[in-house]
Each structure stands twice: as structure tokens, then as C-alpha cells.
Design an enzyme around this catalytic site. Sequence first.
Site, PDB file in Angstrom:
ATOM      1  N   ASP A 239      11.021 -10.081  11.709  1.00 41.38           N
ATOM      2  CA  ASP A 239      10.430  -8.699  12.243  1.00 41.38           C
ATOM      3  C   ASP A 239      10.074  -9.175  13.588  1.00 41.38           C
ATOM      4  OD1 ASP A 239      11.219  -6.481  10.536  1.00 41.38           O
ATOM      5  OD2 ASP A 239       9.527  -7.080   9.183  1.00 41.38           O
TER       6      ASP A 239
ATOM      7  N   ARG B 126       6.675 -10.552  -2.010  1.00 37.43           N
ATOM      8  CA  ARG B 126       7.000  -9.369  -1.502  1.00 37.43           C
ATOM      9  C   ARG B 126       6.806  -8.438  -2.667  1.00 37.43           C
ATOM     10  NH1 ARG B 126      10.744 -12.734   1.571  1.00 37.43           N
ATOM     11  NH2 ARG B 126      10.736 -12.147   3.825  1.00 37.43           N
TER      12      ARG B 126
ATOM     13  N   HIS C  99      16.821  -8.064   4.725  1.00 44.32           N
ATOM     14  CA  HIS C  99      16.484  -8.085   3.449  1.00 44.32           C
ATOM     15  C   HIS C  99      17.447  -8.552   2.363  1.00 44.32           C
ATOM     16  CE1 HIS C  99      13.031  -6.457   5.362  1.00 44.32           C
ATOM     17  NE2 HIS C  99      12.405  -7.344   4.629  1.00 44.32           N
TER      18      HIS C  99
ATOM     19  N   ARG D  40      17.648  -6.792  12.541  1.00 44.86           N
ATOM     20  CA  ARG D  40      18.005  -8.050  11.974  1.00 44.86           C
ATOM     21  C   ARG D  40      18.929  -7.942  10.776  1.00 44.86           C
ATOM     22  NH1 ARG D  40      12.363  -8.007   8.461  1.00 44.86           N
ATOM     23  NH2 ARG D  40      13.160  -9.475   7.009  1.00 44.86           N
TER      24      ARG D  40
HETATM   25  C1  PEP Z   1       9.068 -11.082   8.206  1.00 43.81           C
HETATM   26  O1  PEP Z   1       9.058 -10.127   8.952  1.00 43.81           O
HETATM   27  O2  PEP Z   1       9.287 -12.283   8.741  1.00 43.81           O
HETATM   28  C2  PEP Z   1       8.521 -11.198   7.095  1.00 43.81           C
HETATM   29  C3  PEP Z   1       8.278 -12.313   6.305  1.00 43.81           C
HETATM   30  O3  PEP Z   1       8.542 -10.175   6.132  1.00 43.81           O
HETATM   31  P1  PEP Z   1       9.890  -9.222   5.583  1.00 43.81           P
HETATM   32  O4  PEP Z   1      10.882 -10.353   5.710  1.00 43.81           O
HETATM   33  O5  PEP Z   1       9.566  -8.920   4.218  1.00 43.81           O
HETATM   34  O6  PEP Z   1      10.005  -8.248   6.497  1.00 43.81           O
HETATM   35 MG    MG Z   2       8.698  -8.632   7.900  1.00 42.59          MG
END
Ligand code: PEP
Ligand code: MG
Length: 614
Positions: free
Chosen positions: A501, A335, A228, A511
Site C-alpha cells: 500500500d 491477514r 491481493h 496495486r
Molecule cells: C501492505 O500493504 O504492504 C500489506 C502488507 O498489507 P496488505 O497487502 O494486506 O494490504
Molecule cells: Mg496494506
Amino acid sequence: MSRTDDTPLPIEPDPPPAEPKRPREKPATRERRLIGIPVSPGVAIGPVFGAAEPPALITKTKIQATDIPAEVARFDAAIAQSRKQLLKLRARLGILPEDSQAEIAPMLDAYLQMIGASRLVRGVRKRIADLMVSAETAVVDETESLAEAILALPGEDDRAGRKRRAEEVREIGRRLIRNLTRAPFRSFTALPQGAVLVCESLRPADAALLDPSRLAGVATDEGGADGHTAIMLRALGVPAILGVAGLTQAAKPGETVIIDGAAGTITLNPDPATLTAARRAVTAYARELQKLASLRRLPAITADGETVELQANLEIPAELPLIAQSGASGIGLLRTEFLFMNRESLPDEDAQAETYRSIVEAMSGDPVTIRVLDWGGEKEIEALQSEGIVPEAADLNPALGIRGIRLLLREIDLFETQLAAILRAAASGPVRILLPMVTTVTEVRTARDIYERVIRRLRRRGERLPDKAPPLGIMIETPGAALSADALALEADFFAIGTNDLTMYTLAVDRGDSDVSSLYDPLHPAVLRLVQFATEAALRMRMPVSVCGEMASNPSFVKLLLGMGLRSFSMNASAVPRVKQAVRALAIDDCARFARRVMEQADPVAIREMLTGP
Ligand code: PEP
Ligand code: MG
């Protein structure tokens, strides 16, 4: 614990720690180059800010005798945490050239030695017990008295060495304080205009506080490409490189650094020729952005006339102007975590409704997909902890614990408040509601029951709502959801495929972890098959489906995704022009043939080559 301001505490300084073995000091005047994970393109040139942490501001406090064991336990936990961090930094040095390793490793060893069975550790424990002071007070006083003792050692020789060792003692003290207070890594208020922020790690909540107009770039020792923090930095359009082994030990505050956020290279103390080349690259990048901006008004249509929806992801409202400039046709993923971060209490329904409404109005009729709170994993939110909604300590494996919809279905008030706020904002423009981290059909059914209850309550209250309730969709971001997509398609109104995810959970690769970043690959056939399965399930039901993970922002990947049947993508705003350019050059039949060939491949490396070239 009773806390009172305290006068300086009398204690004899302990003898300084032993000098660890290290090579002779070299002046850091030569150009040095490091490599990391490129996460946000652009070239930045500026002075290093943050390589040395300013002293933590700690109010000295007294404790009661009964609090001593708990305070010692806090200190021990901070030691354990510090050791974990330092060992991680140490383990990653292996990828550096030998001379860099020889320079940095002894420094980390010195830190590790200081938090082993050392005088410093014994001294802090003794202060807590004998003087009855908080762990923070004991650390500040003990490290300061040790540093002063080192500086006062007799002899004119090696004054520089003594200064450096004193600074190392202070530095380990600052690390212990950071881990004791669990304070955000730093405050950014002192960040000078045009500086490059260099630090060990940056939490998403910290990244949300950065002001892109003041900051030239960011580089950190830790972090992964699609964590993130990386997403936030891309969203802010700040050139950034994460996961740079040895960075904070190598960079000196104030020295010039060049960051190439597309190549993933960092040049410390560049020589004049490198600096000139970097200045040219800054100009070339600005020109390229200008050229891409001219695509803003052109439609996202393939060469054979198929319309493609390109929308933007939004993580903080500061991105709205970037979204307007990008030519995105709406927000495909809002988000909402930003609303809950960096504050002590949770936002109420009115405050949330106001924020959502202002975003919906700013989009002037373009659709906005608002995702309800996705707490968990690396997304820390202090207000949820201080209100006792989530535990202080992380779960054993936070990514697999209470996260996303799981928390909302446990904390119904939190969920209902947010749904009510979104519904009120939906009176001002087209809105869709998105549920994160769904794994079962029951979750969707339960969420829908709650949603309908909230609608009825708002109608009774006489709130202005849209005539038709906003669609309720789900993220497909776990293998479980992807493989149950046919069943979930009967419950949800739309799918948004979250490849970030989905990649993490499918490949069992964090990640945000630089140690395993080479294994994190959305082009792994396992991930692609899940994307394909979910897409086909949606298309059979004639249900809207989009990709909103970072995969959607890569122009080289769009041919494959179009070939799978996808026609809607949401990405960081700055990626929209490049993806549009790619879309306009493609024909759907070619894409479909290409996707069939890609899906026959078993090797992710071969797939990457097919998409991006060797
Ligand atoms: C994802 O997981 O691809 C997604 C768009 O949500 P986030 O990155 O906020 O977990
Ligand atoms: Mg996600």
C-alpha cells in the site's frame, strides 16, 4: 419485490443482431504466445478451464408493476458495468501483436454492439415492463430467444458462423447476469483436476476458494503484481500470471496451455517441442524447490554473523503446512480478512478465538502477529455489506475511503469482538496485534483505549489471558504514517512496514490495476525514502520494525533493506528459502555501503539495475 417461480414466458423472438465486420475465421490450431505480469513462479501445463462461462443458474421471477423502474435501472447499471469492462479489455489489446488484435478486437466490438442501442437491450427492457419479470429473467429469456433465432436462420451456408454468433449472444447474457447478481466470478467446484483456470478477473475472495491441490495454474486478463489476488495466489503456491491482454478471448476451453509464472508467458496450444521443454521446466522447478527446502533448518544469519528474522505472511489457514516447511520463524503478518470472506454473517468472538488459537498452537511457540480486519479497497466482504456495516456500492475512491482502522474505529463492536478473540488466543502462545491503515496518532491512541477496555472486560469475565498484554503495533503503509513515524513511534509498540500500500499511495498507482502496473514500483526513490524514514524513526526508539509487504519476498531487495537497518522480514512462505539464501551470502557492512549508494539515485530504473543487474 414479490418473487415467484414462473412458467416460460411467451414472447416473439426479435430478429438477430447484425453481423459485425470480422476477418475470416481461422482454426485455432497453431501455438500462440501471450505475455502478462508474472505473479507466482512455477510452470504449469494443463487444459484451459473457464474460458467459456457455464450458463448462470437463475430462478425465473415475476415482479410487481411498482418494481419495474427499479428493475430497469438495475439492468441499465449492469449494461454500464459491462460496457466499462469490455472497453477496458478493448483498450488493452494495443500491446498484442497485430494479428492477435485483428482476431480479438471484432469479438469485443460485437459484444459492445450488442449492449448498445440494440434489439437485445430493447428486448430486455420490454420484457421487464410488459411481462413484469426480473432483469435476470428478462436477460436469460431474451438472449436465449435471440440465440435460437440466429441458429434457426435459413440456409446451409455459414453454419459455423451462426453458431458462433449465437454463442456470442449467450456470452453477453452471462456477462450481464454476472453484473446483475454481483455473483463471484464463478464457482470452482467443477474445476477438473490439473486444469489451468483462465478468466477475466479474480477477486481475492474468489482466490481464497481455490484448492491448490486441484489446480495447475491461473491466468487472468486483469490484475496487478501486488494486488491481493496476486498475494493470495503466491501464498497458495499456484503458478500464476495476471494482466494478460486478450487472454479470455484467445483461450479455448479444453485446449492445452503452458503457464510460466516466473517469466509471465502463456503458451496456448503448444507444439510438441514447446511442450517437451515445458515438461523439463516443471521437473527443474521441482528440483530447485527441493534444493531450497534443504535450507529449512539453517539459521538466517548473514555471512558476518548478524541474525535476521524471516517470518511468513498468512492469508488462509491452508498455508500453515507451507509455513512449517518453509523454515519461517513465526507469522509476521496474519491477514484476518479470510475469516470474514465468503460467508453471509460475521464470525462471533468464539469462532474467531478458536481460529486464532488453532493457528497460534500450530506455530508451537513461534510468534504470531495478528492484524485486525483490513476491510476496504479491493478486499470485498459480503457479510459486512449484508449486515449494513459498509455500504453496498463502492465509495468514490474506495482505497481512500473507509478502510482498515477507520472502519474499526467506527464499528467499535466489530473491533472489540476481534480484539477479545485475539486476546483469548494469546493465552496459547506469543501474539502481537497489528492495526492496518493508520494515518494519525489519534487513531493509535483511540485504538489503545479500546484495547485496554477489552482487556479489563475479559479479566472481569475471568478469561485466561497472558500475564503481559500482547504488544499493539501499526502498519506503516501510507505516506502519512511513514512521514509521521517519529510521532507514531511514541504511541505504537512496533511497526510493520507495508510496502504494497505504501507504494500504491505514494505513487498514486492502484496495486491491482494492470493498466498502470508498469508504474507500480516499490523501488521508486520516493517509496524507499519513506521506508528509510520510518525505519530510522523506529530504530532511534529501539522499537521493533519489520517489512511485511511483497518487497520483503524478493531476494534481490534484501541487501538494500538490510543496509537500511532492517533485520526483520515477513513474506509469503514459499519465498523464505530464497531470501534466507540471499541473507546468508551478505555482509552487513557491504549492505550499508550499498544502501547509501542506492539512496543517492533518483531513477527507479537505475535502482532496479543496481539491485537485480541490467
Ligand atoms: C501492505 O500493504 O504492504 C500489506 C502488507 O498489507 P496488505 O497487502 O494486506 O494490504
Ligand atoms: Mg496494506
